[in-house]
Design an enzyme around this catalytic site. Structure first.
Site, PDB file in Angstrom:
ATOM      1  N   ASP A   1       0.759  -1.110   0.400  1.00 10.45           N
ATOM      2  CA  ASP A   1      -0.098  -0.122   0.270  1.00 10.45           C
ATOM      3  C   ASP A   1       1.259   1.242   0.190  1.00 10.45           C
ATOM      4  O   ASP A   1       1.559   0.879  -0.110  1.00 10.45           O
ATOM      5  CB  ASP A   1      -0.948  -0.489   0.881  1.00 10.45           C
ATOM      6  CG  ASP A   1      -1.964   1.143   1.008  1.00 10.45           C
ATOM      7  OD1 ASP A   1      -2.242   1.536   0.264  1.00 10.45           O
ATOM      8  OD2 ASP A   1      -2.789   1.299   1.900  1.00 10.45           O
TER       9      ASP A   1
ATOM     10  N   GLU B   1       8.899   6.082  -9.028  1.00  7.27           N
ATOM     11  CA  GLU B   1       7.796   4.796  -8.696  1.00  7.27           C
ATOM     12  C   GLU B   1       8.061   4.384  -7.896  1.00  7.27           C
ATOM     13  O   GLU B   1       9.054   3.989  -7.321  1.00  7.27           O
ATOM     14  CB  GLU B   1       7.859   4.036 -10.205  1.00  7.27           C
ATOM     15  CG  GLU B   1       7.895   4.247 -11.462  1.00  7.27           C
ATOM     16  CD  GLU B   1       5.889   5.022 -11.334  1.00  7.27           C
ATOM     17  OE1 GLU B   1       5.208   4.400 -10.876  1.00  7.27           O
ATOM     18  OE2 GLU B   1       5.559   6.525 -11.911  1.00  7.27           O
TER      19      GLU B   1
ATOM     20  N   ASP C   1      -2.737  -2.985  -2.548  1.00  8.80           N
ATOM     21  CA  ASP C   1      -3.765  -1.894  -2.680  1.00  8.80           C
ATOM     22  C   ASP C   1      -3.301  -0.443  -2.916  1.00  8.80           C
ATOM     23  O   ASP C   1      -1.710  -0.443  -3.446  1.00  8.80           O
ATOM     24  CB  ASP C   1      -4.252  -1.785  -1.193  1.00  8.80           C
ATOM     25  CG  ASP C   1      -5.662  -1.471  -0.884  1.00  8.80           C
ATOM     26  OD1 ASP C   1      -6.021  -0.147  -1.315  1.00  8.80           O
ATOM     27  OD2 ASP C   1      -5.560  -1.311   0.534  1.00  8.80           O
TER      28      ASP C   1
ATOM     29  N   HIS D   1      -0.388  -1.175   4.979  1.00 11.08           N
ATOM     30  CA  HIS D   1      -1.543   0.874   4.961  1.00 11.08           C
ATOM     31  C   HIS D   1      -0.868   1.490   6.755  1.00 11.08           C
ATOM     32  O   HIS D   1      -0.675   2.365   6.353  1.00 11.08           O
ATOM     33  CB  HIS D   1      -3.090   0.537   5.361  1.00 11.08           C
ATOM     34  CG  HIS D   1      -3.937   1.746   5.412  1.00 11.08           C
ATOM     35  ND1 HIS D   1      -3.472   2.713   4.475  1.00 11.08           N
ATOM     36  CD2 HIS D   1      -3.776   1.395   6.412  1.00 11.08           C
ATOM     37  CE1 HIS D   1      -4.832   3.780   4.909  1.00 11.08           C
ATOM     38  NE2 HIS D   1      -4.791   3.416   6.631  1.00 11.08           N
TER      39      HIS D   1
END
Lengths: 856, 394
Positions: free
Chosen positions: A627, A665, A697, A831
């Site tokens: 994530d 990236e 994600d 996350h």
């Protein structure tokens, strides 16, 4: 003598661009080139960078080369492919070509927020190329000239300056028309058929969306950003100066079996104060000295709406050395912002000393010229939209907001139905649809889903089931020993004088609850600190040693700075698991047991303990979650986190966080993290995994192509580095939480949320993808949002049914919640990690912590 | 490449001539503050769009053109902006667009304060001009009319121009011709006129006059139009109504009430917050004593006070907010407006706003979850069978 002769040659006012922006090099009108969309260069959230000029020239050659290449722009602007159409991944996966549906579970009748688009049989859209001789520069003039031929072309038409779309076929393939300009110049117009587009062609889909936007405007809805909102029925939350506009997210796409309109209720948070008001307040609150920092922190990244047009801008920076008295070039002359707004819009600037806002304009200039440079905006004329991070963290604001915006399934359905009725009752809208021969089915789509069997939770030698509707086992696990627990021998508790009572009772309660869980706990060393950040840091530096297993800090308030200070020190400088608790959480004696239980569990996880497990019927499997977090404050750096499983029970994880540097990236940094994960797996298992499943994600709308084309090969490359003959089976799944699809179940005559474990893999999925939805979590109020899983790469041969069930199983494994979560545990962990680093630490955490869930 | 009159002139004038014409009207509006303005031959609504921003006191803005395609094209630019909803203007504004001919009589066009007619008449046949004058001055009979038309005496200065400036022009007048017509109109319909123009000739050629000549007519009799009546919206009988939009304004009672309540509650809530902060700091100063009470309070107090589980914010305090004052004018009107509003709770004396005391029920849950729905029937089956997916892979 009547008619058109009387419209006169008054020169037209040019729409002025953002002031401060460099004007385009020449007044040459935008060429009628539809924005290019060659396969493979669809770009996403502005993170992928590329040279803008080159593509446009290439596109010139591609006009009307075929519908694949054509994009209709409503106003000739560049459109991003938000729906990731044109990413065909399913055809590359042999084992799901025939079917991608699962079989497990019991069937359930559902309703979805989708409506079928109906059109006449054999409906098609005819694409014509329109040529003007002599060539006409102005797009508007071209339209006017062409539309002099109503009787030939008919009423339904869409023309962007070069390409004309009609719902019917003209008599001849090539039609030559003659028009006359107001100046009496004769113009020959050649209309040539270039394509007959079937209803499901990408251009048609775009075209439907454009028509639908027109309809939303006819319903008097205001466009803000990408969606439309109803301004006539606002909800106000005066105490926070928030105004909420209800609206709709809509898109028309080719779904599994038909073209459908997906529409969901959306709310736009607007603020009835200008950025200048906001600045005044902030200055009052934090004083002149801290103001610039605080201001940048609060404002950068916010979207503002300007007073004089309907454009939205993202604040990228603040021009501290600029005021409205500064000038910019307008034509040949310099004009001050103050004068510009006065003459252009009749707006007076009252505060001549306000600093200006900077917004990078990403949109291309005319003729595909590079973006015109940053726009400077006047705070007094900018209104804030959305919430600041500070507001998002304010419990009261969020509570007030959600009471307005959280809709039960029944409320949501009735809003959607009202919307459908409004469209069908509006004659103008119906006219628009019927001239094109289109209509929508007047009810929500019905479909069948499946409810997956509930999982059995394994906890050491014990197993138990949970209530499948509650999707929570906090009661069931009470009093049961954990799989493994770390004895707490050397640990510290920090508290302020005012909280010494609270600290004592927490200590006692922790002791009481930890016994039954099997956690052995020595008495903590209690350390008092003064309620100041520096003294807290000093206390940590003086007391935390290499043997310290755990640091508990009781914070007097939920002010972020002390929390950040603790985490920064203990995650980077002196790697030690830590647990912060706000004293207020401990203030209610009746809740203390529950709170202490949660704290004990969390502390145990952070030190490497394991709580529970589930059956995973696959061996040598490594699950990876990725994530990212976009840190708007710290120079727009993005943070990527990768979390990978280390054992079969999915109870031990390797976690790594990387800070992306400019122009890089996310995956470039995570490649190394994946390698680290594989090495750690080897360390724990003496072998490498034979299957790797990556749940990715944090993929924004329109970024799918880059995941497929760039990230997947990078992941494979990273795996390759472990040895040439190491060829594990790889699956990459893109996980999306923010989607517009909603599902409702009818249970006992009442519309409710579908039960946890509901899988939807027909009708509303996309034919070109191997995708499915799972409703995994249970929600107490409001409508549940399903999670969308899109398997973009898979050489594992795993059946769709197993893919779905494995995904659902993984949603059971997030240790910070004794229940099922929205996404597979590794995504939730990733996350949490990215968020902690992005919000508090801003640095890469110490590698000694990699094998622990220290960020929970 | 199509080179036309406006291109030719674009090179000559800065700002461009059309903008100078717009600016002329804007200046006029600023000086004479008309409330109802109609633009005849409004084409792509350029002037209307300008006037929308430079409104001053304009309450009705109408446009007429014979070409409905031209009108339709820019209609969206006349729609209210998002901000017009967020910050409703104190004055009403209605924008209407009609398709119709300026030589026809339309009742909806009567009663305007200002009629603008920029670069229109030269598109009429000469024999139509009289009918036009009759409609505009005789029938519409506005307080003022601004008419602009090309000054043919200027044409020699326009490089490369042969004939009229635009193919569709049926005539182009000299200053004398224009003035003769204008004075005739004044005689017939009871107006007085002043001549001016925009687009000054470059260099020494001053004697040719302005590039665009403008006549500003004022109706003689000092009779003003009746009050603007927004309640009754007439439907046109001769023209065709293409577009009508009523801007949100504080004259709409609902909008006024909503705006006022928001401002009042915001003010009251911030006063309450200040009060609570004061309490807190007082408490932490006297950490020892558990309950340091706020000063004794009586009804009719002018300070914020707490009573049972409510905080009372006196209207007097709320009234000090300039934005509230701007909305209400006086405190009695404020009280009156709040009395019958269910969103605001006043005390029995109607002297204070009652706000609930914030409960301290804060939750620190990470994920919101926990469904208390109970045991509903179709609970999924629990799967007990041992599985091995590896063996099932084809």
């Amino acid at each position: 003598m009547t008619g058109r002769a009387r419209s006169r040659g008054r020169a037209r006012g040019q729409e002025t661009g953002a002031p401060g922006a460099q004007p385009p090099p020449s007044e040459e009108a935008a060429r009628p080139v539809p924005p290019p969309s060659a396969e493979g260069e669809l770009v996403g959230r502005g993170r992928q960078r590329r040279a803008p000029g080159a593509v446009a020239s290439e596109a010139l050659l591609q006009i009307s080369a075929g519908f694949q290449q054509v994009k209709i722009g409503e106003r000739g602007g560049r459109r991003r492919d938000f729906h990731d159409a044109g990413v065909h991944t399913r055809q590359l996966m042999e084992h799901v070509k025939e079917s991608k549906t699962g079989v497990s579970g019991s069937k359930i009748e559902l309703r979805a927020n989708f409506m079928r688009l109906l059109s006449r049989p054999q409906w098609a859209l005819y694409q014509y190329h329109v040529d003007f001789k002599p060539p006409m520069e102005s797009r508007r003039l071209r339209s006017a000239l062409l539309f002099q031929h109503d009787e030939t072309l008919g009423k339904a038409r869409t023309f962007d300056g070069a390409i004309l779309f009609l719902p019917h076929r003209l008599h001849n393939t090539e039609t030559v028309l003659c028009s006359e300009t107001r100046h009496g110049e004769r113009v020959q117009i050649t209309v040539t058929l270039t394509n007959e587009l079937p209803p499901s062609s990408p251009v048609c889909l775009q075209f439907y969306n454009i028509i639908f936007r027109r309809i939303l405007r006819m319903l008097n809805m205001q466009q803000i950003g990408r969606h439309y909102y109803n301004p006539d029925d606002p909800l106000n939350i005066p105490q926070h100066r928030l105004t909420i506009w209800p609206g709709f997210v809509t898109n028309i796409l080719q779904y599994e079996s038909s073209i459908m309109l997906c529409t969901d209720v959306s709310h736009k948070v607007l603020r009835s104060e200008t950025v200048l008001d906001f600045m005044y307040n902030l200055r009052k609150q934090c004083g002149d000295q801290r103001f610039p920092d605080a201001c940048t922190k609060e404002l950068v990244g916010l979207i503002v709406l300007t007073k004089y047009n309907n454009k939205t801008y993202r604040i990228d920076d603040i021009a501290w050395d600029h005021t409205p008295n500064n000038t910019f070039k307008r034509g040949d002359a310099d004009i001050s912002f103050k004068d510009y707004y006065k003459t252009q819009y009749g707006l007076d600037i009252t505060d001549g000393n306000q600093v200006l806002l900077v917004s990078e304009v990403k949109r291309m200039g005319p003729s595909g010229a590079p973006p015109p440079g940053p726009a400077l905006l006047i705070p007094e004329f900018c209104y804030l939209t959305g919430l600041t991070d500070k507001m998002r963290n304010d419990f009261n604001i969020m509570k007030d907001l959600s009471s307005h915006t959280r809709l039960t399934p029944e409320q949501r359905e009735s809003r959607l139905n009202r919307f459908i009725t409004n469209i069908s009752r509006n004659t103008e809208a119906q006219n628009e649809l019927s001239t094109w021969g289109l209509s929508f089915e007047n009810k929500l789509l019905g479909l069948t889903g499946r409810v997956l069997p509930a999982e059995r939770i394994l906890q050491g030698s014990r197993t138990y089931d949970y209530n499948p509707w509650a999707a929570d086992w906090s009661k069931e696990m009470r009093g049961l020993p954990l799989i493994s627990s770390m004895p707490l021998e050397s640990w510290l508790m920090f508290y302020t004088r005012r909280n010494s009572d609270v600290a004592q009772s927490l200590l006692q309660t922790l002791n009481r609850v930890s016994g039954p869980m099997g956690i052995r706990m020595q008495r903590a060393v209690m350390i008092e600190y003064e309620d100041r950040q520096e003294s807290l840091l000093r206390a940590l530096q003086q007391n935390v040693g290499p043997d310290t297993q755990m640091v508990v800090v009781i914070l007097p308030t939920n002010r972020k700075d002390k929390y950040d200070c603790v985490k920064k020190y203990l995650c980077v400088d002196c790697p030690t698991p830590s647990q912060c608790v706000v004293s207020r959480t401990l203030s209610r004696p009746q809740a203390l047991m529950t709170v202490a239980t949660k704290i004990a569990l969390q502390m145990n996880c952070k030190m490497g303990g394991e709580l529970w497990s589930i059956e995973i019927p696959l061996k040598q499997l490594m699950i990876v979650g990725i994530d990212c977090y976009h840190d708007t404050a710290a120079g727009k750096r993005s943070i990527g986190a990768l979390v990978a499983s280390l054992n079969h029970g999915m109870s031990r994880w390797f976690s790594k966080c990387v800070l992306q540097s400019r122009g890089q990236e996310i995956i470039d940094g995570l490649k190394g993290a994946l390698k680290g994960a594989l090495k750690a797996y080897w360390k724990y298992n003496n072998c490498l995994p034979s299957r790797i499943i990556v749940y990715r994600d944090g993929v924004g709308d329109g970024m799918l192509q880059s995941v497929v084309n760039y990230e997947v090969p990078q992941i494979m490359q990273s795996i390759k580095t472990m040895g040439e003959d190491y060829m594990p089976k790889l699956t990459v799944v893109v996980v999306k939480k923010r989607i517009a699809s909603r599902f409702f179940a009818r249970i006992d005559g009442k519309l409710t949320n579908p039960p946890p474990g509901t899988v939807i893999d027909t009708e509303v999925t996309r034919p070109e993808w191997y995708d499915f939805f799972i409703v995994s979590q249970a929600v107490r109020c409001g409508s549940v949002s399903p999670t969308h899983y899109n398997v973009v790469f898979d050489n594992s041969g795993l059946k769709p049914d197993h893919m779905q069930r494995l995904t659902y199983k993984l949603c059971h494994m997030y240790y910070n919640w004794q229940g099922i979560v929205r996404v597979p545990a590794p995504c939730q962990y990733a996350h949490k990690l990215a968020f902690l680093v992005g919000q508090s630490i801003h640095k890469e955490p110490n590698i000694n912590l990699d094998d622990f869930l220290y960020y929970l | 490449m199509c080179r036309n009159g406006s291109d030719r002139m674009a090179a000559l004038f800065s700002p461009p001539l059309y903008l100078q014409r717009y600016q002329f009207v804007i200046e006029y509006v600023k000086r004479f503050i008309p409330r109802k303005v109609i633009d005849l031959g409004c084409a792509d609504c350029g002037l209307l769009r300008k006037l929308k921003f430079h409104r001053n006191a304009i309450e009705v803005l109408a446009g007429v053109d014979i070409d409905c395609a031209a009108l339709r094209e820019r209609v969206n630019a006349l729609a209210p902006l998002t901000i017009d909803y967020l910050q409703p203007s104190p004055r009403p504004l209605t924008i209407e667009l009609y398709q119709g001919s300026v030589t026809e009589r339309e009742p909806c066009t009567q009663g305007f304060d200002l009629v603008t007619c920029m670069e229109l008449i030269e598109h009429l046949q000469l024999w139509e001009v009289e009918g036009f004058s009759n409609v505009v001055f005789g029938y519409m009979n506005p307080c003022a009319v601004i008419i602009s038309t090309p000054n043919v005496e200027f044409n020699p200065l326009l490089p490369g121009l042969r004939g009229f400036r635009n193919k569709d022009h049926k005539f182009e007048w000299t200053r004398a011709e224009f003035q003769t017509w204008a004075l005739g109109v004044c005689m017939e319909y009871g107006y007085s006129v002043e001549f001016t123009g925009v687009g000054v000739a470059p260099g020494q050629n001053r004697d040719v006059g302005f590039c665009t000549q403008i006549a500003v007519f004022q109706r003689d009799a000092g009779v003003s139009n009746g009050p603007v009546n927004n309640a009754v919206q007439m439907e046109p009988t001769v023209y065709r109504l293409l577009y009508r939009v009523v801007y949100p304004s504080l004259c709409d009672n609902n909008i006024f009430q909503r705006t006022l309540v928001c401002q009042v509650l915001y003010r009251a809530e911030s006063l309450k917050r200040e009060f609570e902060l004061g309490e807190q700091s007082m408490q932490s100063d006297l950490t020892a004593c558990a309950h340091s009470l706020p000063p004794d309070v009586v009804a009719g107090s002018t300070v914020v006070y707490r009573h049972r589980s409510h905080v009372f914010v006196p209207l007097q305090h709320v009234w000090t907010d300039p934005k509230v004052q701007a909305l209400c004018g006086n405190i009695h009107r404020l009280r009156q407006a709040l009395m019958d509003d269910s969103r605001v709770q006043l005390d029995t004396d109607r002297d204070a706003i009652i706000l609930p005391d914030e409960g301290e029920e804060e939750e620190d849950e990470e994920e919101t979850g926990e469904c208390e729905e109970g045991n509903l029937t179709p609970s999924p089956v629990i799967d007990n069978s041992e599985e091995d997916w590896e063996t099932e892979i084809g």
